[in-house]
Design a protein around this motif. Structure first.
Motif, PDB file in Angstrom:
ATOM      1  N   ARG A 175       0.842  -1.193   0.000  1.00  0.00           N
ATOM      2  CA  ARG A 175       0.000   0.000   0.000  1.00  0.00           C
ATOM      3  C   ARG A 175       0.879   1.245   0.000  1.00  0.00           C
ATOM      4  NH1 ARG A 175      -5.022  -0.570  -1.438  1.00  0.00           N
ATOM      5  NH2 ARG A 175      -5.603   1.248  -0.189  1.00  0.00           N
ATOM      6  N   ASP A 212      -1.968  13.688  -0.910  1.00  0.00           N
ATOM      7  CA  ASP A 212      -3.094  13.688  -1.849  1.00  0.00           C
ATOM      8  C   ASP A 212      -2.848  14.549  -3.077  1.00  0.00           C
ATOM      9  OD1 ASP A 212      -4.440  11.991  -0.239  1.00  0.00           O
ATOM     10  OD2 ASP A 212      -6.002  13.407   0.395  1.00  0.00           O
ATOM     11  N   LYS A 218      -6.570   7.052  -5.041  1.00  0.00           N
ATOM     12  CA  LYS A 218      -6.005   6.298  -3.914  1.00  0.00           C
ATOM     13  C   LYS A 218      -6.970   5.257  -3.359  1.00  0.00           C
ATOM     14  CE  LYS A 218      -7.245   9.574  -0.201  1.00  0.00           C
ATOM     15  NZ  LYS A 218      -6.664  10.404   0.889  1.00  0.00           N
ATOM     16  N   THR A 219      -8.263   5.416  -3.642  1.00  0.00           N
ATOM     17  CA  THR A 219      -9.235   4.409  -3.213  1.00  0.00           C
ATOM     18  C   THR A 219      -9.876   3.765  -4.441  1.00  0.00           C
ATOM     19  OG1 THR A 219     -10.999   6.063  -3.060  1.00  0.00           O
ATOM     20  CG2 THR A 219      -9.740   5.603  -1.058  1.00  0.00           C
ATOM     21  N   GLY A 220     -10.172   2.474  -4.298  1.00  0.00           N
ATOM     22  CA  GLY A 220     -10.844   1.757  -5.385  1.00  0.00           C
ATOM     23  C   GLY A 220      -9.910   1.246  -6.459  1.00  0.00           C
ATOM     24  N   HIS A 236      -2.670  -0.435  -5.540  1.00  0.00           N
ATOM     25  CA  HIS A 236      -1.490   0.405  -5.293  1.00  0.00           C
ATOM     26  C   HIS A 236      -0.219  -0.307  -5.758  1.00  0.00           C
ATOM     27  CE1 HIS A 236      -3.395   3.045  -1.897  1.00  0.00           C
ATOM     28  NE2 HIS A 236      -4.235   2.821  -2.900  1.00  0.00           N
ATOM     29  N   THR A 291      -8.049  -2.725 -10.745  1.00  0.00           N
ATOM     30  CA  THR A 291      -8.193  -3.610  -9.584  1.00  0.00           C
ATOM     31  C   THR A 291      -7.886  -5.062  -9.929  1.00  0.00           C
ATOM     32  OG1 THR A 291     -10.558  -3.892 -10.076  1.00  0.00           O
ATOM     33  CG2 THR A 291      -9.939  -2.137  -8.541  1.00  0.00           C
TER      34      THR A 291
END
Length: 691
Positions: free
Chosen positions: A102, A107, A138-140, A143, A178
């Motif tokens: 991660r 940001d 950064k989400t969904g 990384h 993803t």
């Protein structure tokens, strides 16, 4: 493996199906088996490398840079797919790195975003990236960071080998699709990890273990993290990566050479066929006969793939309908008025309408005077030479498990109705679907809609059937053979006209009235018979060519691995043992003949020497010069040559028995696997003893 050695063998393997892609996979497979570069006893062993990795991970856990990993399921003996060289160690990606790392960054930082389409399937191709703010992705998303290695986990991306090492990332960090598994390795070459992820062993073992529904199957984290990972010493990893890079660059050059050669051959074949089929060269003049002889003389080199045979078939049909296939009889001519009178008489006698409405040739942009056909022929509308043109019922058949055959256009092949996968309707449905006309032997079926529009075939003997959808039925008359109409409808002449007149967009179709207006070049009946006979002869030759090509491709496929083993300097390979090849029939060049289309002048012959350029078939040596084994028991013959306690080189045994590379590789592999022969030394220095 070196460039000179592979180039020496390239002509032998280049004609095998997918030769270069298979060579690339073979290189990757050898790399992770320790067979691509020499081992060095001075290298620090992989066991010491694993100790350093463990210490580093413990240190990072202690300072809270990474989380402590869950306990790893140790590999069992049954998990090990093959033996490793000295100094290597079986490990797992979860042991040599961090799985699914991660990122924790600002940001407002601009970093890389990599969707699936930017991840390459080919080795040596760099991924691409977009630039986005970290806050946006950064989400969904998955990384990763500079130096991480990613694997596409979803079908078909996994099967295609989509994986990459992330490098030169804007900002040093990134996120992406993803559908990725990611590992961050410690003290291990990232490119070596990539080689492993793209290797046939890893992909082939993973495919049957994918889970999920069709189209959404995925490789599990468990498989990615804990599969057996062959870990070489670090210095050997770098040598392996350098050698793979060198060989992949060589494959690029070989692929470019092959593409250039194929392009040159395709241009020559196309130009040769075009000279034969050009409409302005009417008749069997000397120039035309010379063009035909040129193509037949070079046919073995011009016909190396199935699509070449398909083009040859189209040329034959094109020549047939332009009067170039057989000579004309100046005393035998077609008169349009006589044809129309005879057809009307037959229609009246057999109860068919005397007139069949149709359009004109102008619907196709065809000027009668511009169509080059012999002067003894006539250009007539299809509706003027047949008894009937009947459309199919415009309803979907009610299918049954048994009953009468109801044909579909998917069963239509040019000149052949394939009844091997027929479907049936009830007798009641059959009677409903033959109300317009009941098909009989030699009626012509013609597909007028869908992806196979424009294919004609005849109803075979002793078969009762009815029409499905998207087709027409034509019934011939005494003035025109059904077999000749079939030839014309399948010819490029008619197909090109039909394609220009299709409507319907995604579901193309041609109207019945236009089919009735097809311009049919009509020769005298006697000449029709000659044309049909000649087309049959030439199509039989095409059948032989296709069989020969298929046989040659199978043999070349079997020989490809053996040839690669020889070029790579290895004595065994992880493939199933095929049967020993036999001499391949090859095409001989035809002698000069007065007739440009004498089929007997182009024949398949058995020859002890490959006559087709690029042939991979190794011919067996003469039995009078070497003691070959009875019944082709080559392993037995090798054992018979060996004395217990004595070392033998490959050259000694191959020369003594007159074996090909292929025969040696297959036989010695069998002997070693059965424990009857043991090998000492590697590659060129290998020696063999009776066990």
């Amino acid at each position: 493996m070196n460039a000179a050695r592979l180039l020496e063998h390239f002509e032998r393997i280049a004609e095998a199906p997918n030769a270069i892609p298979r060579l690339r996979k073979f290189i990757l497979d050898l790399a992770v088996r320790g067979k691509l570069v020499e081992q060095d006893s001075n290298d620090e062993p992989a066991s010491e490398l694993l100790r350093k990795i463990k210490n580093e991970k413990d240190r990072l856990v202690k300072i809270r840079c990474i989380k402590k990993a869950r306990s790893i399921n140790k590999l069992q003996d049954e998990d090990i797919p093959y033996d490793l060289p000295h100094g290597w160690k079986w490990s797992q990606l979860s042991e040599i790195g961090v799985i699914s790392p991660r990122n924790d960054i600002d940001d407002k930082r601009e970093i890389a975003f990599v969707p699936m389409k930017m991840i390459p399937a080919e080795y040596g191709v760099k991924h691409d990236a977009e630039i986005k703010l970290w806050s946006e992705i950064k989400t969904g998303f998955t990384h990763f960071a500079e130096g991480d290695v990613a694997l596409a986990k979803i079908t078909p991306c996994f099967e295609n080998g989509k994986s990459t090492v992330f490098s030169k990332l804007p900002g040093g960090f990134g996120a992406g699709t993803t559908e990725l598994h990611v590992v961050r390795p410690f003290f291990v070459s990232q490119n070596y990890v990539l080689i492993y992820l793209k290797s046939p062993q890893f992909i082939g073992t993973g495919i049957p273990k994918m889970t999920g529904t069709a189209g959404q199957k995925r490789v599990s984290t468990e498989y990615f993290s804990n599969s057996p990972f062959p870990l070489p010493p670090l210095t050997e990893q770098h040598r392996i990566v350098a050698k793979v890079d060198e060989l992949m660059a060589l494959c690029d050059r070989l692929e470019a050479t092959q593409a250039k050669r194929e392009s040159r051959r395709n241009r020559l074949a196309t130009a040769s066929l075009k000279r034969i089929g050009q409409p302005e060269a009417v008749g069997n003049g000397e120039e035309f006969q010379g063009n035909v002889r040129f193509h037949l003389h070079h046919l073995p080199r011009l016909t190396t793939r199935p699509e070449h045979v398909k083009e040859l078939r189209q040329t034959i049909l094109n020549l047939a309908v332009r009067g170039k296939l057989v000579p004309q009889d100046p005393n035998d001519r077609v008169k349009k008025i006589d044809i129309i009178r005879l057809v009307k008489g037959e229609r009246k006698a057999r109860g068919f309408p005397l007139e069949i409405s149709s359009g004109s040739f102008s619907s196709f942009g065809v000027d009668v005077d511009s169509v080059n056909i012999p002067i003894s022929w006539e250009l007539m509308k299809l509706s003027e030479i047949v008894l009937a043109v009947v459309d199919c019922p415009h309803s979907t058949p009610s299918w049954a498990d048994s009953g009468a055959i109801c044909v579909r256009t998917s069963q239509f092949k040019p000149g052949f109705l394939d009844l091997s996968n027929s479907r049936y309707v009830s007798i009641e449905t059959y009677r409903e679907r033959i109300q317009r006309i009941e098909p009989q032997e030699d009626d012509i079926l013609y597909s007028r809609e869908g992806g196979i529009l424009g294919v004609a075939c005849r109803v075979p003997k002793q078969v009762n059937l009815c029409l499905g959808q998207r087709m027409l039925l034509l019934r011939s008359t005494s003035v025109c053979l059904a077999t000749y109409i079939e030839i014309v409808l399948n010819s490029p002449f008619i197909n090109s006209l039909a394609q220009k007149q299709t409507t319907g967009g995604a579901a193309p179709r041609i109207n019945v009235s236009l089919v009735k207006s097809y311009p049919i070049p009509l020769p005298p009946l006697a000449e029709q018979n000659q044309i049909v006979a000649k087309v049959d002869e030439l199509m039989n030759l095409c059948d032989q060519l296709e069989v020969q090509l298929a046989t040659s491709q199978r043999r070349r496929s079997r020989l490809l691995e053996a040839t690669l083993c020889e070029a790579l300097g290895v004595t065994c390979m992880p493939v199933a043992r095929p049967t020993r090849p036999t001499p391949s029939p090859v095409l001989s060049a035809p002698p000069r003949s007065e007739s440009p289309f004498e089929v007997q002048s182009l024949r398949l012959v058995d020859t002890p020497k490959a006559a087709v350029q690029g042939s991979l078939v190794e011919q067996p040596k003469s039995p009078t010069t070497s003691p070959r084994a009875a019944g082709n028991d080559i392993p037995g013959a090798i054992l018979a040559q060996m004395q217990p306690g004595q070392d033998y080189s490959r050259a000694q045994l191959v020369d003594a028995l007159g074996l090909s590379v292929y025969e040696w590789n297959m036989a010695i592999r069998e002997l070693k696997e059965s424990g009857r022969v043991v090998q000492t030394g590697e590659r060129r220095g290998a020696k063999y003893q009776v066990a």
